[in-house]
Design an enzyme around this catalytic site. Sequence first.
Site, PDB file in Angstrom:
ATOM      1  N   GLU A  45       0.879  -1.302   0.169  1.00 44.10           N
ATOM      2  CA  GLU A  45       0.570  -0.052  -0.063  1.00 44.10           C
ATOM      3  C   GLU A  45       0.594   1.341   0.375  1.00 44.10           C
ATOM      4  O   GLU A  45       0.819   2.324   0.245  1.00 44.10           O
ATOM      5  CB  GLU A  45      -0.757  -0.214   0.980  1.00 44.10           C
ATOM      6  CG  GLU A  45      -1.898  -0.981   0.672  1.00 44.10           C
ATOM      7  CD  GLU A  45      -3.175  -1.087   1.724  1.00 44.10           C
ATOM      8  OE1 GLU A  45      -3.292   0.561   2.309  1.00 44.10           O
ATOM      9  OE2 GLU A  45      -4.021  -1.340   1.995  1.00 44.10           O
ATOM     10  N   HIS A 295      -2.374  -1.238   9.982  1.00 41.64           N
ATOM     11  CA  HIS A 295      -1.309  -2.561  10.137  1.00 41.64           C
ATOM     12  C   HIS A 295      -0.094  -2.509  11.207  1.00 41.64           C
ATOM     13  O   HIS A 295       0.589  -1.240  11.075  1.00 41.64           O
ATOM     14  CB  HIS A 295      -1.307  -3.512   8.910  1.00 41.64           C
ATOM     15  CG  HIS A 295      -2.218  -3.674   8.580  1.00 41.64           C
ATOM     16  ND1 HIS A 295      -2.653  -5.040   8.147  1.00 41.64           N
ATOM     17  CD2 HIS A 295      -3.205  -3.799   8.205  1.00 41.64           C
ATOM     18  CE1 HIS A 295      -3.294  -5.587   7.495  1.00 41.64           C
ATOM     19  NE2 HIS A 295      -4.226  -4.485   7.305  1.00 41.64           N
TER      20      HIS A 295
END
Length: 439
Positions: A45, A295
């Site tokens: 990402e 995360h």
Amino acid sequence: MAEQIRVVTLNCWGLKYVSKDRHERVAAIASALARSDYDIIALQEIWVEADYSEIRDRVVSRLPYTKLFHSGALGAGLGILTKWPIIATSMTPYSLVGEPTDAFGGDWFVGKGVGSVTIMHPVLGPVQLFVTHFCAKGGESGPEYNRTYRLVNAWEFAKVTRQAAEMGRYVIAMGDFNSIPTSLPMNVVLNHAGLIDSWAISHAHIPPPSGMLSPMEGVLNYGVTADSPLNSYRDSEPSGDPIVRRYQGKRLDYILFRHPSPNGSNDHLPRLTCRDSQVVFTDSIPGNSCSYSDHFGVEATLVIDTQAEGKQDDLASLKDTSAVWFNSPSELSSNAITEMMSAFNTSYRMSQDRSRKELIIFGTSILALIGLIIGSAWVIVPWLNPIFVLLVIYLSWQATTKLYEGFIFGNWERKALQNVIEELELYKQVLASQAPHDW
């Protein structure tokens, strides 16, 4: 001192205009990685090239060999930075990643897949590094066909990593697999590719939780990387997910590795083992209350043992985790293959039904458009004209969307599913012919 390889993986949550505090977080990630001693960094990402460049520029003095992978309309969001020379790269997009009408999911517009670089390590020789990000849609509960796209991702990922090992290369695979360790996608990844989970093997002594865990216990003992209460971007409301409640989050991010496939001429190759694995980037960024990402990251220390011959006791300890140290390749079980094929066949039928409904809507929209065009000739009330124009615009959009979704994407989806189903049928036949009494 034994040679070692320090590896880290992190989903950076770097969506432009969408991800919160992106500039501050990317700067903090770059600073943290610049201070680290990692030999290999895998990023997911990392959608904005300027963000990738910021991180690369901060670590380039230590990790001069880098690769940002390009795929899809908005990029793959995948990058690898390494200490050793890169001698080859590749990007393999997944055949199914999302639906074109799922604009909020966004998987259709980005190039999700598996990126790889082959590095030349001074001791191991060619090592193929993989970074990936699986589809998130489907969650963990309910029937397996809810996770069809992720299952396709897992199968295609396992194939390319297995092929690398069959070519005589060590494999290190990293990324956000959007799957918990006990899921079918991770079963496919670990057993078809013969990969070893660095966290599982370094925490094999940790028993399953017997009561309510603290969030820190979930991270330290069970490798939680997502949906942790310790993360500032987690929803403040209590989660209804039973996995999240039991473990105080989910373990979705992995560092996996394996030895080259045995071929009779590589029996005495150096052995790669995992000494330690930890969840990292769990603190808030300096001077701020926000986390580094939505995360946490994972790090692993892989040790190279050049004196592995004769260590049968140590090899036997790995037998339950992977077959890569033995003469028989790791394979999927008959039950796993049957479960996958059931999910894919169900999804195939659902795709047919959905396409049929969408093409009916397309036909109905076209008939309505024709009716509006004809009827507009008899409209004598001026204020109705704008309404007719809006209806024409809406029906035109509806017809175009349903034609694309029902015909073009529907056929695309079913062809991809048909390919995987046929591959699995052949794979099952080959396994049955090789071990008709044991498999």
